[in-house]
Design a protein around this motif. Structure first.
Motif, short mmCIF file in Angstrom:
data_model
loop_
_atom_site.label_atom_id
_atom_site.label_comp_id
_atom_site.label_asym_id
_atom_site.label_seq_id
_atom_site.Cartn_x
_atom_site.Cartn_y
_atom_site.Cartn_z
N ALA A 249 0.86 -1.19 0.00
CA ALA A 249 0.00 0.00 0.00
C ALA A 249 0.89 1.23 0.00
N LEU A 250 0.83 1.99 -1.08
CA LEU A 250 1.70 3.15 -1.23
C LEU A 250 0.91 4.40 -0.86
N SER A 251 1.42 5.17 0.12
CA SER A 251 0.69 6.38 0.51
C SER A 251 1.39 7.63 -0.01
N GLY A 252 2.63 7.45 -0.47
CA GLY A 252 3.42 8.62 -0.85
C GLY A 252 4.25 9.13 0.32
N GLY A 253 4.03 8.57 1.51
CA GLY A 253 4.84 8.92 2.68
C GLY A 253 6.23 8.29 2.56
N VAL A 254 7.13 8.70 3.44
CA VAL A 254 8.53 8.26 3.33
C VAL A 254 8.64 6.74 3.44
N HIS A 413 11.54 15.55 -2.34
CA HIS A 413 10.23 15.95 -1.81
C HIS A 413 9.51 14.75 -1.19
N ILE A 414 9.87 13.55 -1.57
CA ILE A 414 9.29 12.37 -0.90
C ILE A 414 10.11 12.02 0.35
N VAL A 415 11.42 12.01 0.19
CA VAL A 415 12.29 11.61 1.30
C VAL A 415 12.12 12.54 2.51
N TRP A 416 11.92 13.81 2.28
CA TRP A 416 11.82 14.78 3.37
C TRP A 416 10.37 15.18 3.65
N ARG A 417 9.44 14.38 3.18
CA ARG A 417 8.04 14.71 3.40
C ARG A 417 7.73 14.73 4.89
N GLN A 418 6.97 15.71 5.34
CA GLN A 418 6.63 15.74 6.76
C GLN A 418 5.54 14.72 7.06
N PRO A 419 5.41 14.36 8.34
CA PRO A 419 4.38 13.36 8.67
C PRO A 419 3.01 13.85 8.21
N PHE A 420 2.21 12.93 7.70
CA PHE A 420 0.86 13.29 7.24
C PHE A 420 -0.07 12.17 7.69
#
Ligand code: XMP
Length: 542
Positions: A249-254, A413-420
């Motif tokens: 399941a890919l959310s786009g989060g790190v 932009h994916i690696v440093w994405r903030q928690p969501f």
């Protein structure tokens, strides 16, 4: 003599670890995690085990070296955790810190008298047993542990009792103003210990001392690199999966992005990723996830636009927990429909990949934290559904996952994405959810993120976003009375999201965001800044 000690060692002869591991015995508090991280920074793999592990269990794990952590208790407290004294007979190099030096001293026949004189904070380290050189600042010491460490450097103390008499076979190798035995060692048995804390940044040569122990005493190599992690994980995944099929399941989060990139490298077309666009994501997010994974990695990606399904599901629902429940249940329903569809299309899915991280799994030896932390990423499978789990990140800390992501070629932009949060914008819209509110919030949120991103090049702010409350207020724009929505800006500093403080953003930055939001997002006529810390608030509003 060392030969003798080692020939009695119960370390199994089968021990030939591909990846030499340093085990940190956790006597409580937060010290063990910090030590494991410092060892890993030295490019040696490290794991944490409870302090009370038996010598047999320890030996069976084939550690290359042991480190005894500090701990909050006095060694004499009735509830204090104790190491199995036989670990000192295993022939494995051991380094103890603070509580660890006291455990070692008592177990091996030294004395740790009660004193009323503790030592807290900075102390000046005097290295002993040295053949002094001409330059006082570079006194040469016999101890391997202190090679390259300057005489008089700062160390960090936090203790009441301390070693009075070192055990037979040991010598004291350092002292401070208050502490006669700031370090001791028996180099023949490769047993070393310090009363101070080398793992904290306040100890000037802390990392050097840890590296001296790893490289010079234990003879380890700095071989645990991102490239080696990728290599071993890829090999492990291939061995586990064989020619079966894996779903993710890919959310786009790190975490899920790194899992997907890693699995794609390991098993290529045997991986299918499912990305559910429930309409609760931030501006441009769905397109960017699809672009990275479909175009750059060429992953078999099922991107599902189910926005209408979610709008209908959430219509009229205001209660926060009810929103979360509905969103989560629907997500897994859709996910399992996809697994079913794959099976019907001739690709039965045997494995489910998850982004579980090491801190989710760490067992602590301390009484207060003795339970294994709840495995929060674990999915409640519906009745009758079975997958085997693949958790390729389960040995890593968050910052290591980020490094791995960069090494695998994921964009910043994916690696440093903030928690969501999983329920996305739904928990940032107070009250019921409509398409109009989602559109307003998405636009305002994009402005907040764009402005803080541009100002915060050091990434000092942990998390920042916009919230849309369920109220309206009167304003005036031009000569017109308005009756519009406010936007709340939330920006916090934090280390781990357990506690947080509101970020002291400059007034000019706040003014710029307020201006842009009101000018660019029709329907918003007021902007406020949330100045609540956590506790008593939480980071999110729902
Ligand atoms: P709170 O609001 O409890 O949030 O202070 C702490 C951190 O957790 C994130 N958060 C979530 N993450 N699923 C997630 O994956 C969720 O349901 C969820 N709720 C909150 C929040 O953004 C913050 O970083």
């Amino acid at each position: 003599m060392r030969e003798d000690t080692q020939s009695r060692s119960p370390v199994p002869e089968t021990c030939d670890p591909i990846q030499p591991t340093v085990l940190v015995l956790d006597f409580g508090a937060q010290y063990a995690q910090l030590i494991a991280r410092r060892v890993r920074e030295a490019r040696v793999y490290s794991e944490i085990v409870p302090a009370t592990i038996s010598a047999e269990e320890l030996a069976a794990r084939c550690p290359a070296a042991l480190i005894l952590s500090g701990g909050p208790a006095s060694v004499y407290a009735p509830e204090a955790p104790h190491a199995d004294p036989r670990i000192f007979e295993l022939g494995i190099p051991i380094l103890g810190f603070c509580y660890g030096i006291q455990e070692m001293a008592i177990a091996l026949g030294g004395e740790v008298p009660h004193t009323d004189l503790g030592e807290y904070g900075f102390a000046e380290l005097t290295l002993l047993g040295a053949g002094e050189s001409e330059d006082d600042n570079a006194v040469r010491v016999a101890s391997l542990l202190f090679e390259g460490v300057s005489q008089g450097s700062a160390c960090w103390m936090s203790h009441r009792d301390s070693v009075g008499t070192v055990p037979p076979g040991f010598v004291a190798t350092a002292r401070t103003g208050q502490t006669a035995v700031a370090a001791m060692e028996d180099p023949v048995r490769r047993l070393y210990a310090t009363q101070f804390h080398p793992e904290v940044a306040h100890t000037e040569y802390g990392q050097q001392i840890i590296e001296n122990f790893l490289y010079k005493v234990a003879g380890l190599e700095p071989s645990w690199t991102m490239a080696s992690i990728i290599e071993t994980t890829v090999a492990d995944v291939r061995a586990q999966v064989g020619d079966a099929h894996v779903i993710c399941a890919l959310s786009g989060g790190v975490d899920s992005s790194v899992v997907a990139a890693l699995l794609h490298r390991a098993i290529g077309e045997q991986l299918t990723c499912v990305f559910v666009d429930h309409g609760l994501l931030r501006k441009d997010e769905p397109a960017s996830v699809v672009k990275v994974f479909r175009d750059q990695f060429q992953v078999d990606l099922r991107a599902l636009d189910v926005q209408d399904r979610y709008l209908a599901l959430l219509a009229g629902v205001s209660e926060p927990e009810e929103k979360r429940r509905l969103i989560g249940e629907e997500f897994w329903k859709i996910f399992f429909e996809q697994a079913q569809a794959l099976a019907e299309g001739g690709k039965p899915v045997q494995f489910l990949a998850q982004g579980t991280l090491y801190p989710d799994l760490i067992e602590s030896g301390s009484k207060t934290a003795a339970k294994i932390k709840s495995h929060h990423n674990l999915i409640p499978f519906p009745l009758g559904v079975h997958f085997e789990l693949i958790e390729p990140l389960k040995a890593l800390f968050k910052d290591e996952v980020r490094q791995l992501g960069l090494e695998l070629g994921l964009p910043e932009h994916i690696v440093w994405r903030q928690p969501f949060p999983g329920p996305g914008l739904a928990v940032r819209i107070i009250g019921d959810i409509t398409q109009e509110k989602l559109d307003l919030l998405r636009e305002a949120d994009a402005i907040v993120r764009e402005e803080i991103d541009a100002w915060d090049s050091e990434r000092s702010v942990w998390q920042y976003f916009a919230v849309l409350p369920d109220i309206r207020s009167v304003g005036v724009m031009g000569d017109e009375r308005t009756y519009g929505h406010p936007i709340i800006i939330r920006a916090v500093s934090s280390a781990d999201a357990m506690t947080a403080d509101w970020a002291r953003l400059p007034a000019e930055l706040l003014a710029k965001m307020s201006n842009r939001i009101i000018n660019e997002v029709a329907g918003i006529n007021r902007v406020v800044y949330d100045i609540t810390s956590k506790p008593p608030g939480t980071i999110e509003w729902e």
